[in-house]
Design a protein around this motif. Structure first.
Motif, PDB file in Angstrom:
ATOM      1  N   GLN A 266      77.171 -14.917  45.170  1.00 49.72           N
ATOM      2  CA  GLN A 266      77.432 -15.421  43.817  1.00 49.72           C
ATOM      3  C   GLN A 266      78.930 -15.592  43.567  1.00 49.72           C
ATOM      4  O   GLN A 266      79.351 -16.533  42.886  1.00 49.72           O
ATOM      5  CB  GLN A 266      76.798 -14.483  42.789  1.00 49.72           C
ATOM      6  N   GLU A 267      79.743 -14.705  44.149  1.00 49.57           N
ATOM      7  CA  GLU A 267      81.197 -14.854  44.040  1.00 49.57           C
ATOM      8  C   GLU A 267      81.643 -16.136  44.728  1.00 49.57           C
ATOM      9  O   GLU A 267      82.490 -16.882  44.209  1.00 49.57           O
ATOM     10  CB  GLU A 267      81.891 -13.648  44.651  1.00 49.57           C
ATOM     11  N   GLY A 269      79.802 -18.741  45.071  1.00 46.54           N
ATOM     12  CA  GLY A 269      79.335 -19.821  44.200  1.00 46.54           C
ATOM     13  C   GLY A 269      80.277 -20.080  43.042  1.00 46.54           C
ATOM     14  O   GLY A 269      80.525 -21.241  42.675  1.00 46.54           O
ATOM     15  N   GLU A 270      80.809 -19.013  42.462  1.00 43.71           N
ATOM     16  CA  GLU A 270      81.781 -19.184  41.372  1.00 43.71           C
ATOM     17  C   GLU A 270      83.022 -19.922  41.875  1.00 43.71           C
ATOM     18  O   GLU A 270      83.587 -20.768  41.183  1.00 43.71           O
ATOM     19  CB  GLU A 270      82.162 -17.815  40.798  1.00 43.71           C
ATOM     20  N   LEU A 271      83.432 -19.591  43.101  1.00 48.45           N
ATOM     21  CA  LEU A 271      84.591 -20.268  43.680  1.00 48.45           C
ATOM     22  C   LEU A 271      84.289 -21.746  43.906  1.00 48.45           C
ATOM     23  O   LEU A 271      85.143 -22.608  43.631  1.00 48.45           O
ATOM     24  CB  LEU A 271      84.978 -19.600  44.999  1.00 48.45           C
ATOM     25  N   ARG A 273      82.207 -23.580  42.197  1.00 49.10           N
ATOM     26  CA  ARG A 273      82.191 -24.232  40.875  1.00 49.10           C
ATOM     27  C   ARG A 273      83.605 -24.503  40.381  1.00 49.10           C
ATOM     28  O   ARG A 273      83.891 -25.558  39.798  1.00 49.10           O
ATOM     29  CB  ARG A 273      81.421 -23.371  39.877  1.00 49.10           C
ATOM     30  N   ALA A 274      84.514 -23.558  40.625  1.00 52.64           N
ATOM     31  CA  ALA A 274      85.902 -23.750  40.200  1.00 52.64           C
ATOM     32  C   ALA A 274      86.588 -24.829  41.022  1.00 52.64           C
ATOM     33  O   ALA A 274      87.546 -25.463  40.557  1.00 52.64           O
ATOM     34  CB  ALA A 274      86.665 -22.423  40.317  1.00 52.64           C
ATOM     35  N   GLN A 416      73.933 -22.129  44.902  1.00 52.06           N
ATOM     36  CA  GLN A 416      75.381 -22.105  44.667  1.00 52.06           C
ATOM     37  C   GLN A 416      75.976 -23.510  44.754  1.00 52.06           C
ATOM     38  O   GLN A 416      76.802 -23.896  43.925  1.00 52.06           O
ATOM     39  CB  GLN A 416      76.080 -21.166  45.658  1.00 52.06           C
ATOM     40  N   ASN A 419      74.492 -25.734  41.795  1.00 53.14           N
ATOM     41  CA  ASN A 419      75.142 -25.431  40.521  1.00 53.14           C
ATOM     42  C   ASN A 419      76.584 -25.934  40.485  1.00 53.14           C
ATOM     43  O   ASN A 419      77.069 -26.404  39.453  1.00 53.14           O
ATOM     44  CB  ASN A 419      75.112 -23.929  40.258  1.00 53.14           C
ATOM     45  N   ALA A 420      77.280 -25.827  41.614  1.00 56.95           N
ATOM     46  CA  ALA A 420      78.659 -26.302  41.662  1.00 56.95           C
ATOM     47  C   ALA A 420      78.711 -27.807  41.439  1.00 56.95           C
ATOM     48  O   ALA A 420      79.565 -28.309  40.692  1.00 56.95           O
ATOM     49  CB  ALA A 420      79.286 -25.951  43.009  1.00 56.95           C
TER      50      ALA A 420
END
Length: 422
Positions: A266-267, A269-271, A273-274, A416, A419-420
């Motif tokens: 998930q971390e 995935g956040e990267l 998305r950013a 991931q 969503n991104a």
């Protein structure tokens, strides 16, 4: 590992190079002999097998005990449907589902001429696309080319036939380093096709701007990415994009997946998305051509795809394929037969044809990927064998990892990227 449907006119591969290939792997990469050994725990297989007499045929499927993690017999198709096949025997036209631009049309034509059957050749852009087609039965394929982790997934789900090695005598040509892999421990379901790595292609201008050392920061760090004068692309492939993010974040891909570290996924995935807003596109097809044509100045992609494009454009002075200092992905693509194949003897005949020494060399001379075929080595172009971007040195072996079988984490990994992109 690039993909583009080959129903149109094939691109002509440049056979005459004006200079030696220079796909410099900044940070280093593994050699062929240690490619699988690292994952298998074999510390002695550090050099490639140089001649066919050093190879040995894998044990026939009927002599191997069932793999402990394989799907139950009632779920996995047995070896029986292929048991009657003899070497070179065919039983109908072959439906071949492969990554596009991953075999020369001339090799397909030679197989057709040799066997008298037709090859219906179609292509896909990701392992997951192929898996969906095989699982659904929407189309029936006789031969597919799954990557290492996908072999593991498909054998566990009972989607692959056990191979009859009596019908594939040329499998003796495969380097032993490729015949005991962790994704198919008893070598019952696949024969190695090509191997390579995943990293970053860029212009030398970008390499100089980011300090002369390749790093995943050129994708994931806003300040470093801001130094790129043009656009950036990433593979449209969830396991690859998540793996790249994990390497940048300092994780081991194998540790995260094997230990089911969902928080790390998930971390990553956040990267992603950013990072999404900085990307021109996600692309698993034309990333190499986009780089040398100037559409992008940085591209995430597979080694051979960059090698082909840089060679065809004679762009060795301006463009380079790199493995980031943080490490990257190594992979093996394989030949396997789906559980519901119609013409299993024809599939075995194609595997045997492609593992012939000269045909195996012709495959690598066209794709610019590494060959697992030890007997093919004398026939492979010297420029390819000497190119560190294709047959690289072992300096950063420890920084390259396979993508393991993800099990029920596969959906989380796919989410991931989905969503991104959204």
């Amino acid at each position: 590992m690039s993909s583009m449907t080959r129903t149109g006119v094939a691109r002509q591969r440049s056979r005459g190079r004006t200079g030696s290939a220079r796909l410099i792997l900044l940070g280093g990469i593994v050699g062929i002999g240690s490619l699988l050994a690292a994952a298998c725990g074999d510390d002695e297989a550090d050099e490639p097998a140089a001649a066919p007499e050093t190879t040995q045929a894998p044990a026939p499927a009927e002599e191997a005990a069932p793999a402990e993690e394989a799907a139950p017999a009632e779920e996995a198709a047995p070896a029986g449907p292929a048991a009657h096949c003899a070497a070179g025997e065919t039983d109908g036209d072959l439906t071949f589902y492969n990554w596009a631009e991953y075999i020369d049309d001339e090799l397909l034509a030679a197989f057709e001429a040799e066997t008298g059957i037709n090859v219906d050749y179609t292509t896909y852009e990701s392992n997951e696309e192929m898996l969906t087609k095989v699982e659904s039965g929407a189309a029936i394929y006789d031969l597919v080319v799954p990557s290492d982790y996908m072999v593991d997934t498909m054998r566990r789900e009972g989607l692959l036939l056990e191979l009859n090695y009596d019908a594939i005598p040329n499998s003796a040509n495969i380097d032993p380093a490729f015949t005991n892999p962790p994704f198919d421990p008893e070598h019952r379901y696949h024969v190695a096709y090509q191997w390579g790595t995943t990293g970053i292609g860029m212009t030398y201008e970008v390499l100089e701007l980011i300090g002369g050392e390749s790093t995943w920061a050129v994708l994931f760090d806003p300040d470093t990415a801001a130094l790129v004068p043009g656009s950036i692309s990433m593979l449209d492939d969830a396991p690859e994009t998540v793996s790249a993010a994990l390497k940048y974040l300092g994780y081991s891909i194998e540790d995260v997946i094997n230990n089911r570290n969902e928080a790390a996924i998930q971390e990553a995935g956040e990267l992603l998305r950013a990072t999404n807003e900085r990307l021109l596109k996600y692309d698993s097809v034309t990333f190499g051509d986009d780089l040398v044509n100037g559409e992008v100045d940085v591209a995430h992609g597979w080694s051979g795809g960059f090698a082909l494009s840089i060679d065809e454009a004679d762009a060795y002075e301006t463009h380079v394929y790199t493995i980031p200092a943080e490490g990257g992905v190594r992979w093996v693509d394989t030949m396997a037969i789906p559980h519901n194949a119609d013409n299993v003897c024809s599939a075995h005949a194609m595997i045997n044809f492609l593992t012939d020494a000269e045909n195996g060399a012709a495959l690598t001379n066209w794709t610019f990927y590494g060959s697992p075929n030890a007997a093919a080595t004398p026939y492979i172009d010297s420029e390819i064998l000497e190119d560190p971007g294709i047959y690289p040195p072992p300096e950063v072996d420890a920084r390259l990892e396979f993508i393991p079988h993800a099990g029920d984490m596969a959906l989380l990994i796919q989410d991931q990227l989905t969503n991104a992109k959204s």
